[in-house]
Scaffold this motif. Structure first.
Motif, PDB file in Angstrom:
ATOM      1  N   ASP A 161       0.834  -1.196   0.000  1.00 25.92           N
ATOM      2  CA  ASP A 161       0.000   0.000   0.000  1.00 25.92           C
ATOM      3  C   ASP A 161       0.873   1.252   0.000  1.00 25.92           C
ATOM      4  N   CYS A 162       0.679   2.131  -0.973  1.00 27.79           N
ATOM      5  CA  CYS A 162       1.495   3.350  -1.101  1.00 27.79           C
ATOM      6  C   CYS A 162       0.800   4.596  -0.570  1.00 27.79           C
ATOM      7  N   SER A 163      -0.274   4.429   0.188  1.00 25.04           N
ATOM      8  CA  SER A 163      -1.051   5.578   0.653  1.00 25.04           C
ATOM      9  C   SER A 163      -0.215   6.585   1.438  1.00 25.04           C
ATOM     10  N   SER A 164       0.664   6.087   2.291  1.00 26.17           N
ATOM     11  CA  SER A 164       1.469   7.003   3.118  1.00 26.17           C
ATOM     12  C   SER A 164       2.393   7.849   2.253  1.00 26.17           C
ATOM     13  N   TYR A 165       2.864   7.297   1.154  1.00 28.33           N
ATOM     14  CA  TYR A 165       3.721   8.041   0.223  1.00 28.33           C
ATOM     15  C   TYR A 165       2.898   9.027  -0.602  1.00 28.33           C
ATOM     16  N   VAL A 166       1.770   8.567  -1.103  1.00 28.32           N
ATOM     17  CA  VAL A 166       0.906   9.404  -1.941  1.00 28.32           C
ATOM     18  C   VAL A 166       0.323  10.580  -1.149  1.00 28.32           C
ATOM     19  N   ASP A 167      -0.054  10.325   0.106  1.00 35.68           N
ATOM     20  CA  ASP A 167      -0.734  11.344   0.914  1.00 35.68           C
ATOM     21  C   ASP A 167       0.207  12.173   1.792  1.00 35.68           C
ATOM     22  N   ARG A 172       9.719  15.607   3.785  1.00 38.54           N
ATOM     23  CA  ARG A 172      10.285  14.695   4.780  1.00 38.54           C
ATOM     24  C   ARG A 172       9.397  13.469   4.971  1.00 38.54           C
ATOM     25  N   GLN A 173       8.094  13.683   5.063  1.00 35.94           N
ATOM     26  CA  GLN A 173       7.166  12.568   5.219  1.00 35.94           C
ATOM     27  C   GLN A 173       7.185  11.667   3.985  1.00 35.94           C
ATOM     28  N   GLN A 174       7.270  12.277   2.828  1.00 31.72           N
ATOM     29  CA  GLN A 174       7.294  11.513   1.592  1.00 31.72           C
ATOM     30  C   GLN A 174       8.558  10.659   1.495  1.00 31.72           C
ATOM     31  N   GLU A 175       9.685  11.239   1.874  1.00 31.10           N
ATOM     32  CA  GLU A 175      10.948  10.490   1.848  1.00 31.10           C
ATOM     33  C   GLU A 175      10.911   9.316   2.813  1.00 31.10           C
ATOM     34  N   HIS A 176      10.307   9.549   3.999  1.00 31.83           N
ATOM     35  CA  HIS A 176      10.190   8.467   4.990  1.00 31.83           C
ATOM     36  C   HIS A 176       9.313   7.339   4.443  1.00 31.83           C
ATOM     37  N   ALA A 177       8.179   7.707   3.842  1.00 28.60           N
ATOM     38  CA  ALA A 177       7.266   6.704   3.301  1.00 28.60           C
ATOM     39  C   ALA A 177       7.916   5.942   2.145  1.00 28.60           C
ATOM     40  N   PHE A 178       8.659   6.668   1.321  1.00 34.72           N
ATOM     41  CA  PHE A 178       9.363   6.034   0.199  1.00 34.72           C
ATOM     42  C   PHE A 178      10.369   5.014   0.723  1.00 34.72           C
ATOM     43  N   GLY A 179      11.085   5.382   1.778  1.00 38.51           N
ATOM     44  CA  GLY A 179      12.060   4.483   2.384  1.00 38.51           C
ATOM     45  C   GLY A 179      11.397   3.241   2.957  1.00 38.51           C
ATOM     46  N   GLN A 180      10.216   3.404   3.554  1.00 33.14           N
ATOM     47  CA  GLN A 180       9.470   2.264   4.096  1.00 33.14           C
ATOM     48  C   GLN A 180       9.099   1.279   2.992  1.00 33.14           C
ATOM     49  N   ILE A 181       8.603   1.825   1.882  1.00 34.07           N
ATOM     50  CA  ILE A 181       8.204   0.983   0.754  1.00 34.07           C
ATOM     51  C   ILE A 181       9.414   0.260   0.183  1.00 34.07           C
ATOM     52  N   GLN A 182      10.508   0.977   0.062  1.00 37.85           N
ATOM     53  CA  GLN A 182      11.738   0.388  -0.475  1.00 37.85           C
ATOM     54  C   GLN A 182      12.239  -0.749   0.413  1.00 37.85           C
ATOM     55  N   ALA A 183      12.234  -0.517   1.730  1.00 31.15           N
ATOM     56  CA  ALA A 183      12.695  -1.541   2.671  1.00 31.15           C
ATOM     57  C   ALA A 183      11.777  -2.757   2.651  1.00 31.15           C
ATOM     58  N   ALA A 184      10.464  -2.522   2.581  1.00 33.99           N
ATOM     59  CA  ALA A 184       9.506  -3.632   2.558  1.00 33.99           C
ATOM     60  C   ALA A 184       9.658  -4.448   1.275  1.00 33.99           C
TER      61      ALA A 184
END
Length: 256
Positions: A161-167, A172-184
């Motif tokens: 789910d990419c909602s945290s990145y999209v929203d 800073r929040q976008q970079e964090h969400a992107f990193g989460q998706i990448q790690a997962a």
């Protein structure tokens, strides 16, 4: 060998869910989902998906049957865990399902599946599907716990789910969400899974996510419909697929 060295670039999965909503709200029964599915595949789509809940099964059963026979290796049915599904799947040609959670506020939509807190129920359901030769994927949050639960359940494909990145409201929040998706994604590939992403992404966000080498497919709905209003269904799919391929090739050319 990394799983992506065995695959060609990126797969594009096209959802028919928005078309179903348009058909239901307008009463336009001439909206032939199988026809749109064929057009999508001809334009470069690698997979076609459709969400069906318990109340919607009677009106969509015929569509499911048509799509299953027409695109037996590329059609994926999105389902909420439940006994009614097992009963209906026994008489269908469906070979691929993606497990999702029901949306409490909008029955036409679905939500992220909570594998960790519903493990026992989902485990039994997955075993029933696998025993019938049906491949199983799941729509999950991009967190370590969800990846671990999917691996334990023998789920071989996941959509993050990419909602945290999209929203995200800030860079800073976008970079964090992107990193989460990448790690997962990296964790999922390490567990032997095929990892994809899903969300209401715009074109820029799709191109950015396509640079993550451990993501091997994109599941899109809103972006395809939005672009199709400008250039048509097939052209929109063709353009999005070309954009994904270009982003991945640029990543490789730059040593990524």
């Amino acid at each position: 060998m990394n799983i992506h060295q065995q695959r060609q670039l990126l797969d594009l999965s096209i959802s028919l869910n928005s078309l179903v909503q348009i058909r239901e709200k307008s009463g336009a029964q001439f909206f032939d989902l199988s026809r749109f599915s064929l057009f999508a595949q001809e334009a470069g789509a690698d997979c076609i998906s459709l969400y069906v809940n318990e109340s919607g099964w009677p009106s969509l059963a015929s569509d499911v049957n048509q799509l299953s026979h027409q695109a037996i290796n590329t059609f994926e049915l999105e389902l909420v865990v439940g006994d009614f599904i097992i009963e209906n799947l026994m008489t269908s040609a469906v070979k691929h399902v993606c497990l999702v959670a029901a949306n409490a506020t909008d029955t036409s939509q679905y939500s992220v599946l909570d594998l960790e807190n519903n493990f026992s129920q989902i485990d039994l359901f997955v075993k029933q599907l696998l025993a019938r030769g049906i491949q199983v994927s799941a729509f999950i949050s991009p967190i370590p716990e969800a990846i671990a639960a999917a691996a334990e359940l023998s789920i071989s494909r996941v959509r993050l789910d990419c909602s945290s990145y999209v929203d995200a409201l800030s860079v800073r929040q976008q970079e964090h969400a992107f990193g989460q998706i990448q790690a997962a994604a990296t964790s999922g590939v390490g567990q032997g899974m095929v990892v994809g992403v899903e969300g209401k992404c715009d074109s820029v966000q799709v191109q950015a996510l396509a640079t993550i080498s451990d993501i091997s497919h994109f599941h899109l709905n809103e972006l395809v419909v939005a672009q199709s209003l400008q250039c048509g269904w097939e052209s929109a799919i063709r353009n999005i697929k070309a954009s994904l391929v270009k982003s991945r090739l640029n990543r490789r050319a730059n040593g990524g």
